[in-house]
Design an enzyme around this catalytic site. Sequence first.
Site, PDB file in Angstrom:
ATOM      1  CB  VAL A  78      33.002   8.701 -36.265  1.00 40.59           C
ATOM      2  CG1 VAL A  78      34.826   8.912 -36.927  1.00 40.59           C
ATOM      3  CG2 VAL A  78      32.518   7.391 -37.025  1.00 40.59           C
TER       4      VAL A  78
ATOM      5  CG  ASP B 222      37.372  18.625 -34.514  1.00 42.68           C
ATOM      6  OD1 ASP B 222      36.989  16.839 -33.883  1.00 42.68           O
ATOM      7  OD2 ASP B 222      38.086  19.196 -34.557  1.00 42.68           O
TER       8      ASP B 222
ATOM      9  CG  ASN C 131      29.982  22.825 -36.739  1.00 40.52           C
ATOM     10  OD1 ASN C 131      28.790  22.694 -37.312  1.00 40.52           O
ATOM     11  ND2 ASN C 131      30.069  22.707 -36.195  1.00 40.52           N
TER      12      ASN C 131
ATOM     13  CE  LYS D  74      37.899  11.542 -38.645  1.00 39.15           C
ATOM     14  NZ  LYS D  74      37.792  12.197 -37.389  1.00 39.15           N
TER      15      LYS D  74
ATOM     16  CG  ASP E 140      37.582  10.886 -34.283  1.00 40.57           C
ATOM     17  OD1 ASP E 140      36.287  10.563 -34.378  1.00 40.57           O
ATOM     18  OD2 ASP E 140      38.946  11.669 -34.474  1.00 40.57           O
TER      19      ASP E 140
HETATM   20  O1  C5P Z   1      38.574  14.819 -38.070  1.00 40.51           O
HETATM   21  P1  C5P Z   1      36.876  15.908 -39.199  1.00 40.51           P
HETATM   22  O2  C5P Z   1      36.361  16.712 -37.747  1.00 40.51           O
HETATM   23  O3  C5P Z   1      37.730  16.215 -40.694  1.00 40.51           O
HETATM   24  O4  C5P Z   1      36.777  14.117 -39.305  1.00 40.51           O
HETATM   25  C1  C5P Z   1      35.540  14.264 -40.191  1.00 40.51           C
HETATM   26  C2  C5P Z   1      34.601  12.572 -39.538  1.00 40.51           C
HETATM   27  O5  C5P Z   1      34.737  12.588 -38.422  1.00 40.51           O
HETATM   28  C3  C5P Z   1      33.075  13.345 -39.472  1.00 40.51           C
HETATM   29  O6  C5P Z   1      32.801  12.230 -40.035  1.00 40.51           O
HETATM   30  C4  C5P Z   1      32.213  13.554 -38.020  1.00 40.51           C
HETATM   31  O7  C5P Z   1      31.614  13.651 -38.197  1.00 40.51           O
HETATM   32  C5  C5P Z   1      33.785  13.179 -37.485  1.00 40.51           C
HETATM   33  N1  C5P Z   1      33.860  13.285 -36.425  1.00 40.51           N
HETATM   34  C6  C5P Z   1      33.555  13.227 -35.061  1.00 40.51           C
HETATM   35  N2  C5P Z   1      33.852  13.320 -33.636  1.00 40.51           N
HETATM   36  C7  C5P Z   1      34.398  14.249 -33.285  1.00 40.51           C
HETATM   37  C8  C5P Z   1      34.772  15.081 -34.870  1.00 40.51           C
HETATM   38  C9  C5P Z   1      34.834  14.564 -35.717  1.00 40.51           C
HETATM   39  O8  C5P Z   1      32.651  11.681 -35.161  1.00 40.51           O
HETATM   40  N3  C5P Z   1      34.885  14.790 -32.335  1.00 40.51           N
END
Ligand code: C5P
Length: 403
Positions: free
Chosen positions: A306, A277, A208, A339, A304
């Site tokens: 975090v 993702d 990205n 989260k 995910d």
């Molecule tokens: O859901 P989204 O990608 O918008 O969320 C962003 C937050 O979640 C950021 O802090 C990103 O580093 C974290 N994130 C994560 N693992 C993922 C996708 C996003 O920890 N697979």
Amino acid sequence: MHFNGKRILLGVSGGIACYKAVELARRLVTAGAQVKVVMTKGAQEFVTPLTFAAITGQTVGTGLFGPGIHPLEHIWLGQQVDALILAPATANLIGKFAAGIGDDLLTTILLAATRPVLLCPAMNCEMYANPVVQENLARLEHRGVTVLRPGVGPLACGAVGYGRLPEVEDMLAALSRLVSPQDLAGRHLLVTAGPTHEDLDPVRFLTNRSSGKMGYAVAKAAWRRGAEVTLVSGPTALPPPYGVEVVQVRAALELLAVLRERFPTADALIMAAAVSDYRPESLASTKLKRGSRAQELRLVQNPDIVKELAALKTHQVLVGFAAETGDLLAEGRRKLEEKNLDLIVANEVNRPDAGFAVDTNEVTLIPREGEPLALPLMSKDEVAERLLDWLAERLGGREAQGG
Ligand code: C5P
């Protein structure tokens, strides 16, 4: 920014690296510092006091005695500044400083100085390796002097080894820590930054537009404010911030593995990485060939990260980022809950001056407890400071965990 209005005494001793001290003085002045330069006799053989006087707009200290020299200058110069930096510091200056000898203006100032000192040695590598120099440096460190160990590389004398004056950028970073409030001292921060690379085959990957600028800004600022910082970085074009431990990763699963290991001893996790993702379902061992038909790419979900770490939380403060193109507050809040974060930094990415790959950002800090704080458009460095203001206050009363 961090030197605005700060008073710095730059002590210059006689080595070929004196020419780099000129650049250092210039950068300090540009950053807003008032710089008083004091030169040893040897230094004046390499660069004239006039050079420094023209750059700093102040008279340069060259001797203890003489017309126009205030009789108490050697006492108050090292007491009325915010910090002292010795660059380059020769083996002779280091030896005199360690032994408590004051036989010229600079060494006498050092005897009376009450402010923090940053010492940047530069000399021939054999001289630097000499046990007497190493002992003197250790003695000075023991007395609270910060020593910026010289870099390795080609030296002016033709040798290659340890002895190079550190880069101006690193000297500025180390000095900025000495003049900043240490409100994150004793804290261990885990910061993530940059994109991930999810491999398809040996030469292609999914990624990205993240540049890593936001996470690097947080890591840099946190170290300057006294924290011990581990920056887990996806591939970026940014130089490693001075003082920060950098762990390089590529894919989301690698990032997760490093964080799982480091998370238990951290006080906070600041998740600025733009984690993919999805990843390709399979990794081809040879380069995918062009076919005659359309290709279908199958993706599977990445964890995910975090959210997984939030489930392991014992005492850590968790900060996430949310890049949004719609309702900032509602989406930010939803992600904060989902989260299990303590704070989410939400920003609108559908504009040219905020979000990915630019130097500025306009964010809203949404804490779990308390009111959201909408910040105006500012540099990512400034956003990092505001985020760390929140974190320092949040960690405030707590015992540092350390590890
Ligand atoms: O859901 P989204 O990608 O918008 O969320 C962003 C937050 O979640 C950021 O802090 C990103 O580093 C974290 N994130 C994560 N693992 C993922 C996708 C996003 O920890 N697979």
